[in-house]
Design a protein around this motif. Structure first.
Motif, PDB file in Angstrom:
ATOM      1  N   ASP A  25     -75.069 -55.287  90.212  1.00  0.00           N
ATOM      2  CA  ASP A  25     -73.864 -56.662  88.874  1.00  0.00           C
ATOM      3  C   ASP A  25     -74.616 -56.712  88.051  1.00  0.00           C
ATOM      4  OD1 ASP A  25     -71.634 -58.058  90.283  1.00  0.00           O
ATOM      5  OD2 ASP A  25     -73.661 -58.138  91.942  1.00  0.00           O
ATOM      6  N   LEU A  26     -76.701 -56.819  87.594  1.00  0.00           N
ATOM      7  CA  LEU A  26     -77.299 -56.569  86.460  1.00  0.00           C
ATOM      8  C   LEU A  26     -79.114 -55.743  87.231  1.00  0.00           C
ATOM      9  CD1 LEU A  26     -76.530 -60.023  87.116  1.00  0.00           C
ATOM     10  CD2 LEU A  26     -78.098 -59.931  85.251  1.00  0.00           C
ATOM     11  N   LEU A  27     -79.070 -54.957  86.075  1.00  0.00           N
ATOM     12  CA  LEU A  27     -80.349 -54.211  86.092  1.00  0.00           C
ATOM     13  C   LEU A  27     -81.678 -55.342  85.684  1.00  0.00           C
ATOM     14  CD1 LEU A  27     -81.716 -51.502  86.093  1.00  0.00           C
ATOM     15  CD2 LEU A  27     -80.639 -51.185  83.479  1.00  0.00           C
ATOM     16  N   LEU A  84     -73.858 -53.068  79.838  1.00  0.00           N
ATOM     17  CA  LEU A  84     -74.940 -53.616  79.807  1.00  0.00           C
ATOM     18  C   LEU A  84     -75.221 -55.230  78.976  1.00  0.00           C
ATOM     19  CD1 LEU A  84     -77.346 -50.875  79.265  1.00  0.00           C
ATOM     20  CD2 LEU A  84     -77.185 -51.858  81.673  1.00  0.00           C
ATOM     21  N   PHE A  85     -74.220 -55.461  78.112  1.00  0.00           N
ATOM     22  CA  PHE A  85     -73.754 -56.473  78.049  1.00  0.00           C
ATOM     23  C   PHE A  85     -73.185 -57.265  78.103  1.00  0.00           C
ATOM     24  CE2 PHE A  85     -75.265 -52.763  74.880  1.00  0.00           C
ATOM     25  CZ  PHE A  85     -76.331 -52.550  75.205  1.00  0.00           C
ATOM     26  N   ASN A  97     -76.051 -61.112  78.483  1.00  0.00           N
ATOM     27  CA  ASN A  97     -75.786 -59.644  79.454  1.00  0.00           C
ATOM     28  C   ASN A  97     -76.112 -59.630  80.804  1.00  0.00           C
ATOM     29  OD1 ASN A  97     -78.642 -59.203  79.102  1.00  0.00           O
ATOM     30  ND2 ASN A  97     -78.891 -60.578  77.185  1.00  0.00           N
ATOM     31  N   ARG A  98     -76.712 -58.114  81.510  1.00  0.00           N
ATOM     32  CA  ARG A  98     -76.688 -57.852  82.584  1.00  0.00           C
ATOM     33  C   ARG A  98     -78.218 -57.130  82.627  1.00  0.00           C
ATOM     34  NH1 ARG A  98     -72.037 -57.098  85.480  1.00  0.00           N
ATOM     35  NH2 ARG A  98     -70.488 -58.396  84.379  1.00  0.00           N
ATOM     36  N   LEU A  99     -78.845 -57.521  81.404  1.00  0.00           N
ATOM     37  CA  LEU A  99     -80.695 -57.328  81.391  1.00  0.00           C
ATOM     38  C   LEU A  99     -81.471 -58.159  82.018  1.00  0.00           C
ATOM     39  CD1 LEU A  99     -80.014 -55.140  78.442  1.00  0.00           C
ATOM     40  CD2 LEU A  99     -80.947 -53.803  80.961  1.00  0.00           C
ATOM     41  N   ARG A 133     -72.862 -47.280  86.844  1.00  0.00           N
ATOM     42  CA  ARG A 133     -72.746 -48.099  88.164  1.00  0.00           C
ATOM     43  C   ARG A 133     -72.600 -49.860  88.066  1.00  0.00           C
ATOM     44  NH1 ARG A 133     -77.687 -46.239  91.853  1.00  0.00           N
ATOM     45  NH2 ARG A 133     -77.690 -44.509  91.013  1.00  0.00           N
ATOM     46  N   ILE A 134     -72.963 -50.652  86.977  1.00  0.00           N
ATOM     47  CA  ILE A 134     -72.735 -51.586  86.864  1.00  0.00           C
ATOM     48  C   ILE A 134     -71.182 -52.012  86.715  1.00  0.00           C
ATOM     49  CG2 ILE A 134     -72.497 -54.017  85.527  1.00  0.00           C
ATOM     50  CD1 ILE A 134     -74.747 -53.503  84.763  1.00  0.00           C
TER      51      ILE A 134
END
Length: 365
Positions: free
Chosen positions: A311-313, A6-7, A19-21, A304-305
Motif C-alpha cells: 500500500d505504501l513505500l 505513488l501520489f 500519498n503513498r510515500l 507494485r502499489i
C-alpha cells in the motif's frame, strides 16, 4: 505517468493519507543527550509532505539504548523534546508522525546507560562492535531476561507509547526487525529460552505478540504499528526458517486492527518473497521498504502499489537527501545525492541543509 500510484491518496477507515510515500526510520545520531531538540524538529518538519514520518529508533528505557545520541522516550525531558517535533510537523503538515520504539536488547551497551548490563532473550553475545564517543568497542554479553521480568519490559514499551501520543505523535512503530530485542526473540540464534517464550515458533513469537497486544490496549490498535525484516541477518541475528516463523506471526497480528505492518524487503536473505507473504497473510495496511536489496525503484514501487502488492513505500536515503521528495518525483525533477559521510552524528550539515526543488529554482533564476 509511471509514478502516479505513488501520489494516489490512501484511505482505510479513519486513516486518510495524501500519498503513498513514507519517510523510513533512519538513525541519524543527532539527539544530543538523548533529547530531541529544535534541529530534529526542523529535520522532520522539512519532510512533512510524506504520508507518514516514521521517526528514528527511539529507546523506551535507558538500558535499551544501542547507539550514541539516539533519542529516548522514557523521561519528561525527552517527551517534551518529541512534543517540539510533533508541533513542528503538525504546522508543516500533512504527514502523520509515528515514533519507532527500538529496544536494543543485546546490542545495547553499558557505555550509554550508566554501566548496566544489557538484557536479551538469552545470554548470547553479538559479534561485532558499536561506535561510542571514545571509538568502537565490542558488544558485551547480555543478561537473559527472567520470566518474571518480561512484564516490566512490556511496560517499557507501553509507557513510551503513551508518552509518544501525549507528545503529539499519531502512533508508534514497534521495531521487531534488524536484530533488536523483539527480533532477538523471533530468531533461533538469539532465543534459547525454555519457559514458553522460545523452543518453537509459537514460543518465539509469543513475546512480540504480547508487546503488540499491551501497546495496542494502552494507546489503541489503530495507533500501533510494527516493523519486521524476515531472515535479515543484521546485528548477528539468524533465523533458520523465517517463512514459517513469520507466517505464524502474521496470523497473530491479523487479530489486531493495527495502523500498519512495515516489512523490509529482505527476500534475498530469507530465500522467499517476504512482501508477497505479508500481503497474502496480513489483511491490513502494508508498508514496503526496499531496504538493502534495492530490488525495486520508484517506478517498480508504483507498479507494485497499482497491482495491490503493498500500500505504501517507505523511502530512506532518497528522503534523507530530498526533503521535498514527493514534489520532486511528481515533477520528474533530479534528486539530490545523499552524502554518506554525514549520515551519522554531526550538526545541520547533511541533515537539514539539503535544498528543496523550489530553493534550487529560486537560486538559479
Amino acid at each position: 505517468m509511471a509514478l502516479d500510484p505513488l501520489f494516489a491518496p490512501y484511505e482505510r477507515g479513519d486513516l486518510v493519507l495524501p500519498n503513498r510515500l513514507a519517510l523510513a526510520p533512519l538513525t541519524r545520531n543527532r539527539a544530543k543527550g538523548t533529547v530531541p531538540a529544535e534541529l530534529n524538529a526542523e529535520y522532520y518538519a522539512q519532510r512533512a509532505s510524506a504520508a507518514f514520518l516514521i521517526a528514528e529508533g527511539t529507546q523506551p528505557s535507558a538500558i535499551s539504548q544501542a547507539y550514541l545520541d539516539t533519542p529516548g522516550l522514557h523521561s519528561d525531558e525527552q517527551q517534551a523534546g518529541w512534543a517540539k517535533v510533533a508541533q513542528a510537523v503538525a504546522a508543516a503538515g500533512p504527514a502523520k508522525l509515528v515514533i519507532q520504539l527500538m529496544h536494543g536488547g543485546r546490542v545495547a551497551h553499558p557505555v550509554f546507560n550508566g554501566d548496566q548490563q544489557p538484557v536479551a532473550p538469552s545470554a548470547v553475545t553479538a559479534e561485532g562492535t558499536v561506535v561510542t564517543g571514545d571509538g568502537s568497542v565490542p558488544f558485551v554479553e547480555p543478561r537473559a531476561i527472567e520470566t518474571d521480568e518480561l512484564e516490566a519490559v512490556k511496560g517499557e514499551y507501553v509507557h513510551a507509547a503513551q508518552r509518544a501520543l501525549a507528545a503529539g505523535a499519531y502512533g508508534v512503530e514497534l521495531h521487531a526487525a534488524n536484530g533488536y530485542l523483539l527480533h532477538q526473540f523471533l530468531a533461533e540464534k538469539t532465543n534459547h529460552r525454555t519457559d514458553g517464550y522460545g523452543s518453537d515458533v509459537a514460543g518465539r513469537i509469543r513475546f512480540v505478540v504480547e508487546v503488540v497486544e499491551a501497546v495496542a490496549a494502552a494507546i489503541g490498535e489503530r495507533r500501533t504499528a510494527i516493523r519486521v525484516s524476515p531472515g535479515h541477518a543484521v546485528n548477528d541475528v539468524e533465523e533458520a526458517d523465517p517463512q514459517t516463523t513469520y507466517a505464524a506471526l502474521y496470523e497473530e497480528l491479523a487479530r489486531f486492527d493495527l495502523l500498519y505492518l512495515h516489512v523490509l524487503d529482505s527476500s534475498p536473505h530469507a530465500g522467499y518473497d517476504v512482501l508477497d507473504q505479508a500481503r497474502e497473510l496480513y489483511p491490513g495496511t502494508l508498508i514496503a521498504n526496499p531496504g538493502f536489496s534495492q530490488e525495486f525503484d520508484f517506478e517498480g514501487a508504483a507498479e507494485r502499489i497499482a497491482d495491490g502488492r503493498f500500500d505504501l513505500l517507505a523511502s530512506g536515503r532518497p528522503f534523507l537527501a530530498n526533503p521535498d521528495l514527493p514534489h520532486r518525483l511528481r515533477e520528474g525533477a533530479p534528486l539530490n545525492e545523499a552524502d554518506g559521510s554525514t549520515f551519522y552524528g554531526g550538526d545541520a550539515q547533511g541533515y537539514t541543509d539539503y535544498p528543496t526543488l523550489d530553493e534550487l529554482q529560486t537560486t538559479t533564476n
